[in-house]
Each structure stands twice: as structure tokens, then as C-alpha cells.
Scaffold this motif. Structure first.
Motif, PDB file in Angstrom:
ATOM      1  N   MET A   1       2.534   8.962  -6.486  1.00 44.54           N
ATOM      2  CA  MET A   1       2.070   8.000  -5.494  1.00 44.54           C
ATOM      3  C   MET A   1       3.063   7.985  -4.340  1.00 44.54           C
ATOM      4  SD  MET A   1       1.238   3.938  -5.828  1.00 44.54           S
ATOM      5  CE  MET A   1      -0.476   4.039  -6.221  1.00 44.54           C
ATOM      6  N   ARG A   2       2.538   7.989  -3.138  1.00 40.39           N
ATOM      7  CA  ARG A   2       3.369   7.971  -1.932  1.00 40.39           C
ATOM      8  C   ARG A   2       3.214   6.623  -1.232  1.00 40.39           C
ATOM      9  NH1 ARG A   2       3.571  12.551   2.795  1.00 40.39           N
ATOM     10  NH2 ARG A   2       5.533  11.823   3.671  1.00 40.39           N
ATOM     11  N   ILE A   3       4.354   6.002  -0.924  1.00 44.78           N
ATOM     12  CA  ILE A   3       4.361   4.647  -0.370  1.00 44.78           C
ATOM     13  C   ILE A   3       5.140   4.614   0.930  1.00 44.78           C
ATOM     14  CG2 ILE A   3       5.074   2.250  -0.789  1.00 44.78           C
ATOM     15  CD1 ILE A   3       4.829   2.892  -3.809  1.00 44.78           C
ATOM     16  N   GLY A  33       7.035  -1.576  13.787  1.00 40.16           N
ATOM     17  CA  GLY A  33       5.599  -1.362  13.741  1.00 40.16           C
ATOM     18  C   GLY A  33       5.138  -0.070  14.372  1.00 40.16           C
ATOM     19  N   GLU A  34       5.747   0.331  15.473  1.00 36.15           N
ATOM     20  CA  GLU A  34       5.344   1.583  16.129  1.00 36.15           C
ATOM     21  C   GLU A  34       5.592   2.782  15.230  1.00 36.15           C
ATOM     22  OE1 GLU A  34       6.974   2.388  20.008  1.00 36.15           O
ATOM     23  OE2 GLU A  34       5.701   0.873  20.920  1.00 36.15           O
ATOM     24  N   GLU A  35       6.787   2.857  14.659  1.00 34.15           N
ATOM     25  CA  GLU A  35       7.082   3.990  13.770  1.00 34.15           C
ATOM     26  C   GLU A  35       6.227   3.932  12.511  1.00 34.15           C
ATOM     27  OE1 GLU A  35      10.646   6.152  11.307  1.00 34.15           O
ATOM     28  OE2 GLU A  35      11.194   5.030  13.102  1.00 34.15           O
ATOM     29  N   GLY A  36       5.990   2.736  12.007  1.00 37.09           N
ATOM     30  CA  GLY A  36       5.126   2.594  10.839  1.00 37.09           C
ATOM     31  C   GLY A  36       3.730   3.100  11.110  1.00 37.09           C
ATOM     32  N   LEU A  37       3.191   2.752  12.266  1.00 36.75           N
ATOM     33  CA  LEU A  37       1.855   3.211  12.650  1.00 36.75           C
ATOM     34  C   LEU A  37       1.835   4.724  12.800  1.00 36.75           C
ATOM     35  CD1 LEU A  37      -0.977   2.236  13.360  1.00 36.75           C
ATOM     36  CD2 LEU A  37      -0.216   1.980  15.724  1.00 36.75           C
ATOM     37  N   PHE A  38       2.864   5.287  13.442  1.00 33.89           N
ATOM     38  CA  PHE A  38       2.956   6.741  13.604  1.00 33.89           C
ATOM     39  C   PHE A  38       2.984   7.435  12.248  1.00 33.89           C
ATOM     40  CE2 PHE A  38       5.620  10.547  13.718  1.00 33.89           C
ATOM     41  CZ  PHE A  38       4.872  11.339  14.574  1.00 33.89           C
ATOM     42  N   ARG A  39       3.841   6.952  11.345  1.00 33.22           N
ATOM     43  CA  ARG A  39       3.950   7.579  10.020  1.00 33.22           C
ATOM     44  C   ARG A  39       2.646   7.454   9.238  1.00 33.22           C
ATOM     45  NH1 ARG A  39       9.096   8.569   7.437  1.00 33.22           N
ATOM     46  NH2 ARG A  39      10.752   8.461   8.981  1.00 33.22           N
ATOM     47  N   ALA A  40       2.019   6.284   9.304  1.00 33.72           N
ATOM     48  CA  ALA A  40       0.772   6.070   8.567  1.00 33.72           C
ATOM     49  C   ALA A  40      -0.346   6.966   9.080  1.00 33.72           C
ATOM     50  CB  ALA A  40       0.362   4.602   8.658  1.00 33.72           C
ATOM     51  N   TYR A  45      -0.726   8.200   2.708  1.00 29.36           N
ATOM     52  CA  TYR A  45      -0.065   7.264   1.812  1.00 29.36           C
ATOM     53  C   TYR A  45      -1.092   6.602   0.895  1.00 29.36           C
ATOM     54  CZ  TYR A  45       4.047   7.718   4.751  1.00 29.36           C
ATOM     55  OH  TYR A  45       5.123   8.217   5.436  1.00 29.36           O
ATOM     56  N   ASP A  46      -0.655   6.314  -0.322  1.00 29.18           N
ATOM     57  CA  ASP A  46      -1.498   5.574  -1.259  1.00 29.18           C
ATOM     58  C   ASP A  46      -1.374   4.071  -1.028  1.00 29.18           C
ATOM     59  OD1 ASP A  46      -2.376   7.856  -3.032  1.00 29.18           O
ATOM     60  OD2 ASP A  46      -0.194   8.058  -3.155  1.00 29.18           O
ATOM     61  N   LEU A  47      -0.170   3.658  -0.592  1.00 31.10           N
ATOM     62  CA  LEU A  47       0.114   2.245  -0.373  1.00 31.10           C
ATOM     63  C   LEU A  47       1.021   2.084   0.834  1.00 31.10           C
ATOM     64  CD1 LEU A  47       0.186  -0.773  -1.371  1.00 31.10           C
ATOM     65  CD2 LEU A  47       2.223  -0.127  -2.685  1.00 31.10           C
ATOM     66  N   ILE A  48       0.745   1.048   1.622  1.00 30.72           N
ATOM     67  CA  ILE A  48       1.616   0.677   2.740  1.00 30.72           C
ATOM     68  C   ILE A  48       2.044  -0.764   2.518  1.00 30.72           C
ATOM     69  CG2 ILE A  48       1.781   0.337   5.242  1.00 30.72           C
ATOM     70  CD1 ILE A  48      -0.456   2.508   5.484  1.00 30.72           C
ATOM     71  N   VAL A  49       3.358  -0.977   2.450  1.00 27.22           N
ATOM     72  CA  VAL A  49       3.925  -2.320   2.339  1.00 27.22           C
ATOM     73  C   VAL A  49       4.330  -2.698   3.758  1.00 27.22           C
ATOM     74  CG1 VAL A  49       5.731  -3.749   1.336  1.00 27.22           C
ATOM     75  CG2 VAL A  49       4.737  -1.864  -0.003  1.00 27.22           C
ATOM     76  N   LEU A  50       3.698  -3.733   4.298  1.00 27.64           N
ATOM     77  CA  LEU A  50       3.780  -4.015   5.728  1.00 27.64           C
ATOM     78  C   LEU A  50       4.284  -5.426   6.004  1.00 27.64           C
ATOM     79  CD1 LEU A  50       3.006  -2.961   8.595  1.00 27.64           C
ATOM     80  CD2 LEU A  50       0.690  -3.779   8.140  1.00 27.64           C
ATOM     81  N   ASP A  51       5.420  -5.520   6.693  1.00 27.58           N
ATOM     82  CA  ASP A  51       5.945  -6.807   7.139  1.00 27.58           C
ATOM     83  C   ASP A  51       5.131  -7.263   8.346  1.00 27.58           C
ATOM     84  OD1 ASP A  51       7.587  -9.030   7.479  1.00 27.58           O
ATOM     85  OD2 ASP A  51       9.209  -7.910   8.432  1.00 27.58           O
ATOM     86  N   VAL A  52       5.183  -8.536   8.674  1.00 28.67           N
ATOM     87  CA  VAL A  52       4.469  -9.045   9.849  1.00 28.67           C
ATOM     88  C   VAL A  52       5.399  -9.139  11.053  1.00 28.67           C
ATOM     89  CG1 VAL A  52       3.255 -11.024  10.840  1.00 28.67           C
ATOM     90  CG2 VAL A  52       2.718 -10.266   8.519  1.00 28.67           C
ATOM     91  N   ARG A  72      -7.421   4.549   4.726  1.00 24.67           N
ATOM     92  CA  ARG A  72      -7.915   4.129   3.415  1.00 24.67           C
ATOM     93  C   ARG A  72      -6.814   3.690   2.461  1.00 24.67           C
ATOM     94  NH1 ARG A  72     -12.519   7.881   1.297  1.00 24.67           N
ATOM     95  NH2 ARG A  72     -12.510   6.136  -0.127  1.00 24.67           N
ATOM     96  N   ALA A  73      -5.565   3.753   2.891  1.00 25.27           N
ATOM     97  CA  ALA A  73      -4.459   3.338   2.026  1.00 25.27           C
ATOM     98  C   ALA A  73      -4.580   1.853   1.706  1.00 25.27           C
ATOM     99  CB  ALA A  73      -3.125   3.608   2.719  1.00 25.27           C
ATOM    100  N   ARG A  74      -4.131   1.480   0.527  1.00 28.65           N
ATOM    101  CA  ARG A  74      -4.017   0.065   0.190  1.00 28.65           C
ATOM    102  C   ARG A  74      -2.894  -0.510   1.042  1.00 28.65           C
ATOM    103  NH1 ARG A  74      -8.189  -1.705  -3.040  1.00 28.65           N
ATOM    104  NH2 ARG A  74      -8.681  -0.059  -4.491  1.00 28.65           N
ATOM    105  N   ILE A  75      -3.083  -1.722   1.550  1.00 27.10           N
ATOM    106  CA  ILE A  75      -2.057  -2.351   2.382  1.00 27.10           C
ATOM    107  C   ILE A  75      -1.688  -3.705   1.801  1.00 27.10           C
ATOM    108  CG2 ILE A  75      -1.470  -3.243   4.674  1.00 27.10           C
ATOM    109  CD1 ILE A  75      -3.345  -1.114   5.861  1.00 27.10           C
ATOM    110  N   LEU A  76      -0.384  -3.852   1.539  1.00 29.77           N
ATOM    111  CA  LEU A  76       0.173  -5.102   1.053  1.00 29.77           C
ATOM    112  C   LEU A  76       1.004  -5.709   2.164  1.00 29.77           C
ATOM    113  CD1 LEU A  76       1.086  -7.194  -1.115  1.00 29.77           C
ATOM    114  CD2 LEU A  76       2.890  -5.573  -1.722  1.00 29.77           C
ATOM    115  N   MET A  77       0.606  -6.877   2.635  1.00 28.24           N
ATOM    116  CA  MET A  77       1.403  -7.601   3.619  1.00 28.24           C
ATOM    117  C   MET A  77       2.525  -8.300   2.847  1.00 28.24           C
ATOM    118  SD  MET A  77      -0.379  -6.913   6.351  1.00 28.24           S
ATOM    119  CE  MET A  77       0.353  -7.954   7.595  1.00 28.24           C
ATOM    120  N   LEU A  78       3.762  -8.058   3.265  1.00 29.66           N
ATOM    121  CA  LEU A  78       4.930  -8.667   2.621  1.00 29.66           C
ATOM    122  C   LEU A  78       5.729  -9.344   3.722  1.00 29.66           C
ATOM    123  CD1 LEU A  78       6.685  -9.059   0.122  1.00 29.66           C
ATOM    124  CD2 LEU A  78       7.792  -6.888   0.667  1.00 29.66           C
TER     125      LEU A  78
END
Length: 104
Positions: A1-3, A33-40, A45-52, A72-78
Motif C-alpha cells: 500500500m502506498r500512502i 497543499g501545492e506539493e501534496g496536490l502535485f504528488r497526488a 496512492y491508495d491513501l492520502i492523509v490530508l491536513d487542513v 480514487r484514493a481514499r482520503i483521510l482528513m487529519l
């Protein structure tokens, strides 16, 4: 799994990364957020753990853009944002779950 962990607080990001790697997950970290969006958008990824609360783009904006792009990755807001309105915004925006910091 890639996160993918998108978190601007270095200590929190390292803590999450270390715990996930100990469980033998492949983990990438983005500090905003910009780098996260670029990487995603660039990786599968199977899962993205995302801060607000992050610089450049906040997590809600990243979430909206990913879902609009049919990510389509699962996204967990943390996040530390714990109001009912924030939870509703995250879940209605396409997050699969919403977890408030601090967490166990």
C-alpha cells in the motif's frame, strides 16, 4: 500500500511517516497543499492523509481538486479543526473519513 501524508508540521509528519513505515507501508510526505496536490496527481496512492491548515493550498481545496480530477484514493482528513461545520465540509467534499488531532 502506498500512502501520501500531506502535513506541514514536521514533527507530526515524521511521527505519522515513522508509524506507517514500521507497518511496512510505502510513505511519501508533502509539506504543503501545492506539493501534496502535485504528488497526488503524479503518483498512484491508495491513501492520502490530508491536513487542513497548510500553506499554499489548504486541505479542503486540495480535497476538492483531487475529487474533481477523479482521484480514487481514499482520503483521510487529519486536522486540528474540530467544528461540526469543518467535518461536514470535509466529508461532503469527498473525504472518506475525518480525524481530529490530537489522536491516539
Amino acid at each position: 500500500m502506498r500512502i501520501l501524508v500531506v502535513e506541514d508540521e514536521r514533527k507530526v509528519a515524521r511521527f505519522i511517516e515513522r508509524g506507517l513505515k514500521e507497518e511496512r507501508f510505502a510513505v511519501d510526505v508533502a509539506p504543503d497543499g501545492e506539493e501534496g496536490l502535485f504528488r497526488a496527481r503524479s503518483n498512484d496512492y491508495d491513501l492520502i492523509v490530508l491536513d487542513v491548515l497548510m500553506p499554499k493550498k489548504d486541505g479542503f481545496q486540495v480535497l476538492r481538486e483531487l475529487r474533481a480530477a477523479k482521484c480514487r484514493a481514499r482520503i483521510l482528513m487529519l486536522t486540528a479543526r474540530d467544528s461540526v461545520e469543518d467535518r461536514v465540509q470535509g466529508l461532503e467534499g469527498g473525504a472518506d473519513d475525518y480525524l481530529v488531532k490530537p489522536f491516539a
